[in-house]
Design a protein around this motif. Structure first.
Motif, short mmCIF file in Angstrom:
data_model
loop_
_atom_site.label_atom_id
_atom_site.label_comp_id
_atom_site.label_asym_id
_atom_site.label_seq_id
_atom_site.Cartn_x
_atom_site.Cartn_y
_atom_site.Cartn_z
N LEU A 194 -7.70 -1.85 4.10
CA LEU A 194 -7.28 -1.46 2.74
C LEU A 194 -6.88 -2.67 1.91
CD1 LEU A 194 -5.20 1.71 3.65
CD2 LEU A 194 -7.27 1.68 2.27
N LEU A 249 0.84 -1.20 0.00
CA LEU A 249 0.00 0.00 0.00
C LEU A 249 0.87 1.25 0.00
CD1 LEU A 249 -2.46 -1.16 2.80
CD2 LEU A 249 -2.96 -1.12 0.33
N LYS A 282 -6.70 7.07 5.10
CA LYS A 282 -7.58 6.27 5.95
C LYS A 282 -7.40 6.66 7.42
CE LYS A 282 -9.80 3.37 4.62
NZ LYS A 282 -11.23 3.37 4.20
N ALA A 290 -2.37 6.40 0.71
CA ALA A 290 -3.62 5.69 0.97
C ALA A 290 -3.78 5.39 2.46
CB ALA A 290 -3.64 4.39 0.16
#
Length: 472
Positions: free
Chosen positions: A466, A408, A416, A412
């Protein structure tokens, strides 16, 4: 504007009364205001009406601005782990109380006719910082660390008569941009690599790059990436062997637990005063300092003000005032070695208040607390699956969290986290691509164990969500 159109006068903009404008234009021999801008090429002038919103009343304007400001989220609304040059420390109430006193806030230039203790407070600030960094001379603050470092490097170049400086490759890219803008084209710079395992300066690369043209070697300790540089004395020896000066940038909040740079060979010490009693502000609340030994070759190269103490004609009475004022850009103006202009003296007073309140043991306790909490947080994050810590060297209050193996991006993950009320660290993936998807996290004395546990558990939950493509 028509000559007799009295309604065109603006209540808040001076000299908009048509008759006054006409008198001023006649005095300078110009027919229209537009003629004053004739020198500007037509192709860069706006040739249409501006798309402005309708005129607002004072109340409507206030309401609109408040709506915009309410979109902001501060460290009071979010749990903050962002540092990278502006750190969240506790600010004792006395700091705000003192720096808002009228004799300090309004004493802009601090000359005798308006000085109500300002000279003395700046002398006390300089004395306290000098004791903290174990140097003799400290200047009235610059705007920030970047300017302090830039000025220190230019001082070194004037002292040595050389034109090249060496900077660490771990330097903050924003700071590098300011330094480059400040020292070029008079000086050139090169970056010295860092050890990919420890994060410390690569001394072999330094040996290859330092030469007879090097004016200064600049390092930071702790580094921008949080690493505690243990090779200071070795770097000083390499620097001095080449006839260059050793300049060290430092976070003063670390000096309760780390040896001051002067004790491992620094000739000039600089750094940021923001950790010493200053709130985080967007575009303000920053101040830098420069410190040297009490030697004429250093003192006379300071472009900024220095305050000293001297006996008066009255026995037992002392006064405070400028030291060697003739060396400053205030005295030389356009022929000065370097233009300083307005300085952040009020923040110097604030830092002095903070240091006098904390004392040596308070600074030691601060440093120990920061190290304990940051180590605890790093240990928790290092246990999260897919998360690693970069570098093997000890760190102070900032450390690198590597998310690369999670698959990831930092962006990102931080998006979050933000949704859940946590401000993550600084994303390093653009400025330091060799570190992969890494972020610089900051932990200070203000973080509680509960908050650090919350950070680790929230990151763990975000990563799982995620990776599975579900909402948290």
């Amino acid at each position: 504007m028509e000559k007799n159109n009295k309604s065109a006068a603006h209540p808040y903009i001076p000299n908009t009364i048509p008759e006054v404008q006409r008198q001023m234009l006649d005095e300078i021999g110009v027919d229209r205001i537009e003629d004053l801008f004739a020198i500007i090429p037509d192709d860069i002038k706006l040739n249409r009406m501006m798309n402005l919103p309708p005129v607002l009343t004072e109340y409507e304007l206030q309401r609109d601005v408040e709506k915009l400001l309410n979109k902001n989220k501060s460290a009071k609304e979010k749990l903050n782990f962002l540092g990278a040059g502006c750190w969240q420390h506790y600010v004792p109430a006395v700091c705000d109380e003192i720096n808002q006193r009228s004799e300090f806030v309004t004493a802009y230039a601090g000359e005798p006719y308006e000085d109500h203790g300002r000279f003395q407070t700046l002398f006390e600030y300089q004395s306290l910082v000098a004791e903290l960094v174990d140097m003799d001379v400290v200047n009235v603050p610059t705007f920030d660390w970047a300017q302090a470092a830039s000025t220190a490097l230019r001082m070194a170049a004037r002292i040595t008569g050389r034109k090249k400086v060496l900077l660490p490759a771990t330097i903050d890219r924003d700071k590098l941009m300011i330094i480059a803008n400040y020292i070029t084209p008079d000086l050139s710079y090169s970056l010295v690599d860092y050890n990919s395992e420890t994060g410390e300066l690569d001394v072999e690369d330094l040996k290859q790059k330092v030469d007879a043209e090097t004016a200064a070697v600049y390092i930071e300790n702790p580094t921008f990436l949080g690493i505690i540089e243990s090779q200071g004395a070795l770097i000083a020896d390499i620097t001095h062997l080449a006839g260059a000066l050793f300049v060290v940038g430092v976070d003063p909040s670390s000096l309760g637990v780390l040896k001051p740079p002067s004790q491992y060979g620094a000739d000039i010490v600089c750094g940021d005063l923001q950790p010493l009693g200053m709130h985080m502000n967007f575009g303000g609340g920053q101040a830098g300092f420069i410190a040297t030994h009490d030697e004429e070759r250093f003192v006379m190269e300071y472009p900024s003000r220095l305050f000293g103490i001297a006996p008066t004609s009255v026995e037992g009475e002392y006064g405070f005032g400028d030291v060697a004022y003739e060396r400053t850009s205030f005295a030389h103006r356009e022929t000065g070695k370097e233009s300083v202009g307005t300085q952040t003296a009020l923040w110097g007073i604030t830092a002095g208040v903070y240091l006098s309140l904390m004392g040596p043991y308070g600074m030691q306790e601060l440093g120990q607390t920061i190290m304990q909490k940051s180590q605890y947080a790093a240990g928790l994050l290092g246990q999260v699956e897919g998360v690693q810590l970069k570098f093997t060297s000890p760190f102070f209050k900032e450390f690198i969290v590597d998310f690369t193996n999670t698959g990831l991006s930092v962006a990102a993950i931080h998006a979050k986290l933000s949704e859940l009320g946590i401000q993550g660290g600084k994303d390093l993936s653009q400025d330091f691509p060799e570190l992969g998807q890494s972020a610089l996290y900051c932990v200070t004395e203000i973080h509680t164990q509960e908050e650090l546990d919350q950070l680790a558990s929230t990151i763990k939950g975000c990563l799982a969500a995620l990776q599975e493509g579900v909402s948290v």
